[in-house]
Design a protein around this motif. Structure first.
Motif, PDB file in Angstrom:
ATOM      1  N   LYS A 249      19.843 -15.904  10.798  1.00  0.00           N
ATOM      2  CA  LYS A 249      18.455 -15.982  11.269  1.00  0.00           C
ATOM      3  C   LYS A 249      18.243 -15.096  12.496  1.00  0.00           C
ATOM      4  CE  LYS A 249      17.380 -20.624   9.626  1.00  0.00           C
ATOM      5  NZ  LYS A 249      17.005 -21.985  10.029  1.00  0.00           N
ATOM      6  N   GLU A 250      19.231 -15.071  13.406  1.00  0.00           N
ATOM      7  CA  GLU A 250      19.130 -14.207  14.586  1.00  0.00           C
ATOM      8  C   GLU A 250      19.045 -12.740  14.173  1.00  0.00           C
ATOM      9  OE1 GLU A 250      22.292 -14.820  17.403  1.00  0.00           O
ATOM     10  OE2 GLU A 250      22.093 -16.991  17.236  1.00  0.00           O
ATOM     11  N   ILE A 251      19.881 -12.344  13.224  1.00  0.00           N
ATOM     12  CA  ILE A 251      19.906 -10.958  12.757  1.00  0.00           C
ATOM     13  C   ILE A 251      18.562 -10.596  12.136  1.00  0.00           C
ATOM     14  CG2 ILE A 251      20.951  -9.365  11.091  1.00  0.00           C
ATOM     15  CD1 ILE A 251      23.541 -11.117  11.386  1.00  0.00           C
ATOM     16  N   LEU A 252      18.095 -11.445  11.231  1.00  0.00           N
ATOM     17  CA  LEU A 252      16.822 -11.172  10.553  1.00  0.00           C
ATOM     18  C   LEU A 252      15.665 -11.181  11.536  1.00  0.00           C
ATOM     19  CD1 LEU A 252      17.355 -13.351   7.360  1.00  0.00           C
ATOM     20  CD2 LEU A 252      17.467 -10.855   7.524  1.00  0.00           C
ATOM     21  N   GLY A 253      15.689 -12.096  12.484  1.00  0.00           N
ATOM     22  CA  GLY A 253      14.643 -12.160  13.497  1.00  0.00           C
ATOM     23  C   GLY A 253      14.612 -10.916  14.355  1.00  0.00           C
ATOM     24  N   ALA A 254      15.799 -10.368  14.648  1.00  0.00           N
ATOM     25  CA  ALA A 254      15.870  -9.136  15.442  1.00  0.00           C
ATOM     26  C   ALA A 254      15.351  -7.938  14.646  1.00  0.00           C
ATOM     27  CB  ALA A 254      17.303  -8.883  15.903  1.00  0.00           C
ATOM     28  N   LEU A 255      15.534  -7.966  13.335  1.00  0.00           N
ATOM     29  CA  LEU A 255      15.060  -6.869  12.493  1.00  0.00           C
ATOM     30  C   LEU A 255      13.549  -6.878  12.326  1.00  0.00           C
ATOM     31  CD1 LEU A 255      17.780  -6.909   9.690  1.00  0.00           C
ATOM     32  CD2 LEU A 255      17.481  -5.187  11.484  1.00  0.00           C
ATOM     33  N   ASP A 256      12.971  -8.075  12.360  1.00  0.00           N
ATOM     34  CA  ASP A 256      11.515  -8.190  12.200  1.00  0.00           C
ATOM     35  C   ASP A 256      11.020  -9.341  13.058  1.00  0.00           C
ATOM     36  OD1 ASP A 256       8.876  -8.361  11.461  1.00  0.00           O
ATOM     37  OD2 ASP A 256       9.264  -8.690   9.334  1.00  0.00           O
ATOM     38  N   ASP A 257      10.472  -9.030  14.205  1.00  0.00           N
ATOM     39  CA  ASP A 257      10.027 -10.064  15.131  1.00  0.00           C
ATOM     40  C   ASP A 257       8.771 -10.793  14.668  1.00  0.00           C
ATOM     41  OD1 ASP A 257       8.230  -8.013  15.563  1.00  0.00           O
ATOM     42  OD2 ASP A 257       8.529  -7.910  17.724  1.00  0.00           O
TER      43      ASP A 257
ATOM     44  N   GLU B 138       0.846  -1.185   0.000  1.00  0.00           N
ATOM     45  CA  GLU B 138       0.000   0.000   0.000  1.00  0.00           C
ATOM     46  C   GLU B 138       0.887   1.243   0.000  1.00  0.00           C
ATOM     47  OE1 GLU B 138      -2.713  -0.223   3.292  1.00  0.00           O
ATOM     48  OE2 GLU B 138      -3.075  -2.346   2.874  1.00  0.00           O
ATOM     49  N   THR B 139       0.499   2.238  -0.778  1.00  0.00           N
ATOM     50  CA  THR B 139       1.305   3.450  -0.875  1.00  0.00           C
ATOM     51  C   THR B 139       1.378   4.191   0.456  1.00  0.00           C
ATOM     52  OG1 THR B 139      -0.604   4.666  -1.742  1.00  0.00           O
ATOM     53  CG2 THR B 139       0.952   3.770  -3.354  1.00  0.00           C
ATOM     54  N   LEU B 140       0.383   3.998   1.316  1.00  0.00           N
ATOM     55  CA  LEU B 140       0.413   4.641   2.635  1.00  0.00           C
ATOM     56  C   LEU B 140       1.583   4.140   3.480  1.00  0.00           C
ATOM     57  CD1 LEU B 140      -3.385   4.592   3.562  1.00  0.00           C
ATOM     58  CD2 LEU B 140      -2.008   6.576   2.911  1.00  0.00           C
ATOM     59  N   LYS B 141       2.074   2.946   3.195  1.00  0.00           N
ATOM     60  CA  LYS B 141       3.166   2.358   3.973  1.00  0.00           C
ATOM     61  C   LYS B 141       4.544   2.848   3.541  1.00  0.00           C
ATOM     62  CE  LYS B 141       0.716  -1.945   4.960  1.00  0.00           C
ATOM     63  NZ  LYS B 141       0.725  -3.415   4.811  1.00  0.00           N
ATOM     64  N   ILE B 142       4.631   3.492   2.399  1.00  0.00           N
ATOM     65  CA  ILE B 142       5.933   3.856   1.855  1.00  0.00           C
ATOM     66  C   ILE B 142       6.682   4.818   2.762  1.00  0.00           C
ATOM     67  CG2 ILE B 142       7.127   4.984  -0.078  1.00  0.00           C
ATOM     68  CD1 ILE B 142       5.018   3.716  -1.917  1.00  0.00           C
ATOM     69  N   SER B 143       6.007   5.809   3.324  1.00  0.00           N
ATOM     70  CA  SER B 143       6.708   6.744   4.210  1.00  0.00           C
ATOM     71  C   SER B 143       7.248   6.018   5.435  1.00  0.00           C
ATOM     72  CB  SER B 143       5.805   7.915   4.616  1.00  0.00           C
ATOM     73  OG  SER B 143       4.691   7.452   5.343  1.00  0.00           O
ATOM     74  N   THR B 144       6.494   5.068   5.973  1.00  0.00           N
ATOM     75  CA  THR B 144       6.960   4.273   7.112  1.00  0.00           C
ATOM     76  C   THR B 144       8.189   3.456   6.719  1.00  0.00           C
ATOM     77  OG1 THR B 144       4.710   4.110   7.966  1.00  0.00           O
ATOM     78  CG2 THR B 144       6.307   2.496   8.786  1.00  0.00           C
ATOM     79  N   MET B 145       8.138   2.869   5.534  1.00  0.00           N
ATOM     80  CA  MET B 145       9.268   2.069   5.060  1.00  0.00           C
ATOM     81  C   MET B 145      10.516   2.927   4.907  1.00  0.00           C
ATOM     82  SD  MET B 145       7.180  -0.228   2.300  1.00  0.00           S
ATOM     83  CE  MET B 145       8.525  -1.282   1.803  1.00  0.00           C
ATOM     84  N   LEU B 146      10.366   4.100   4.320  1.00  0.00           N
ATOM     85  CA  LEU B 146      11.517   4.984   4.144  1.00  0.00           C
ATOM     86  C   LEU B 146      12.070   5.430   5.497  1.00  0.00           C
ATOM     87  CD1 LEU B 146      10.307   7.127   1.115  1.00  0.00           C
ATOM     88  CD2 LEU B 146      12.054   5.335   1.104  1.00  0.00           C
ATOM     89  N   ASN B 147      11.170   5.720   6.436  1.00  0.00           N
ATOM     90  CA  ASN B 147      11.623   6.079   7.789  1.00  0.00           C
ATOM     91  C   ASN B 147      12.388   4.928   8.424  1.00  0.00           C
ATOM     92  OD1 ASN B 147      10.696   8.749   8.083  1.00  0.00           O
ATOM     93  ND2 ASN B 147       8.636   8.043   8.531  1.00  0.00           N
ATOM     94  N   THR B 148      11.865   3.717   8.286  1.00  0.00           N
ATOM     95  CA  THR B 148      12.512   2.533   8.833  1.00  0.00           C
ATOM     96  C   THR B 148      13.900   2.342   8.241  1.00  0.00           C
ATOM     97  OG1 THR B 148      10.367   1.474   9.153  1.00  0.00           O
ATOM     98  CG2 THR B 148      12.278   0.030   9.126  1.00  0.00           C
ATOM     99  N   MET B 149      14.044   2.663   6.964  1.00  0.00           N
ATOM    100  CA  MET B 149      15.329   2.528   6.292  1.00  0.00           C
ATOM    101  C   MET B 149      16.258   3.703   6.593  1.00  0.00           C
ATOM    102  SD  MET B 149      13.715   1.107   2.691  1.00  0.00           S
ATOM    103  CE  MET B 149      15.064   1.642   1.704  1.00  0.00           C
ATOM    104  N   GLY B 150      15.760   4.694   7.339  1.00  0.00           N
ATOM    105  CA  GLY B 150      16.590   5.824   7.728  1.00  0.00           C
ATOM    106  C   GLY B 150      16.705   6.924   6.689  1.00  0.00           C
ATOM    107  N   HIS B 151      15.783   6.954   5.746  1.00  0.00           N
ATOM    108  CA  HIS B 151      15.835   7.967   4.699  1.00  0.00           C
ATOM    109  C   HIS B 151      15.058   9.218   5.120  1.00  0.00           C
ATOM    110  CE1 HIS B 151      17.786   5.257   2.011  1.00  0.00           C
ATOM    111  NE2 HIS B 151      16.783   4.397   2.073  1.00  0.00           N
ATOM    112  N   ILE B 152      15.618  10.351   4.766  1.00  0.00           N
ATOM    113  CA  ILE B 152      14.961  11.632   5.000  1.00  0.00           C
ATOM    114  C   ILE B 152      14.318  12.048   3.683  1.00  0.00           C
ATOM    115  CG2 ILE B 152      15.330  14.045   5.603  1.00  0.00           C
ATOM    116  CD1 ILE B 152      17.773  13.069   7.239  1.00  0.00           C
ATOM    117  N   PHE B 153      13.095  12.512   3.753  1.00  0.00           N
ATOM    118  CA  PHE B 153      12.394  12.870   2.518  1.00  0.00           C
ATOM    119  C   PHE B 153      11.397  13.987   2.780  1.00  0.00           C
ATOM    120  CE2 PHE B 153      10.253   9.429   4.668  1.00  0.00           C
ATOM    121  CZ  PHE B 153       8.936   9.852   4.714  1.00  0.00           C
TER     122      PHE B 153
END
Length: 113
Positions: free
Chosen positions: A92-100, A11-26
């Motif tokens: 797997k530990e790293i990925l699990g920590a990134l997304d529980d 969903e396009t509404l999620k894009i700003s959240t995704m960019l924030n999660t990735m640390g991007h300023i926009f």
């Protein structure tokens, strides 16, 4: 992670959240213009390629040497024995920590892929 229905679209509404999660300023107006360009029919969803096109607009250009150094440092942090590789268990530990929300099956599929 954001394609919760596994349909190949987010969903396009999620894009700003995704960019924030990735640390991007926009800039919101700039982001909305890019989304409108990728979603001209206003279905409020984009596929992976469209998301990449939007997100890449906000990526900072780095030289290859800087990127390589950062990747090596990140890898070194998880190469606990210093033997030049990380185990699938560590990954797997790293990925699990990134997304529980990732299940054991999800992690296995990511490793297989």
């Amino acid at each position: 992670m954001f394609d919760t229905s596994k349909c190949g679209f987010i969903e396009t509404l999620k894009i700003s959240t995704m960019l924030n999660t990735m640390g991007h300023i926009f800039d919101d107006n700039e982001l909305n213009a890019l989304i409108n360009h990728q979603d001209p029919e206003n279905i409020r969803k984009v596929n992976f390629n469209s998301f990449c096109s939007i997100a890449s607009h906000f990526l900072e250009e780095e030289d290859d040497e800087s990127t390589t150094w950062k990747l090596k440092e990140a890898f070194r942090l998880y190469d606990r024995e210093g033997n030049g590789y990380i185990t699938t268990g560590t990954l797997k530990e790293i990925l699990g920590a990134l997304d529980d929300k990732l299940t054991g099956s999800d992690l296995d599929n990511i490793i297989t892929e």
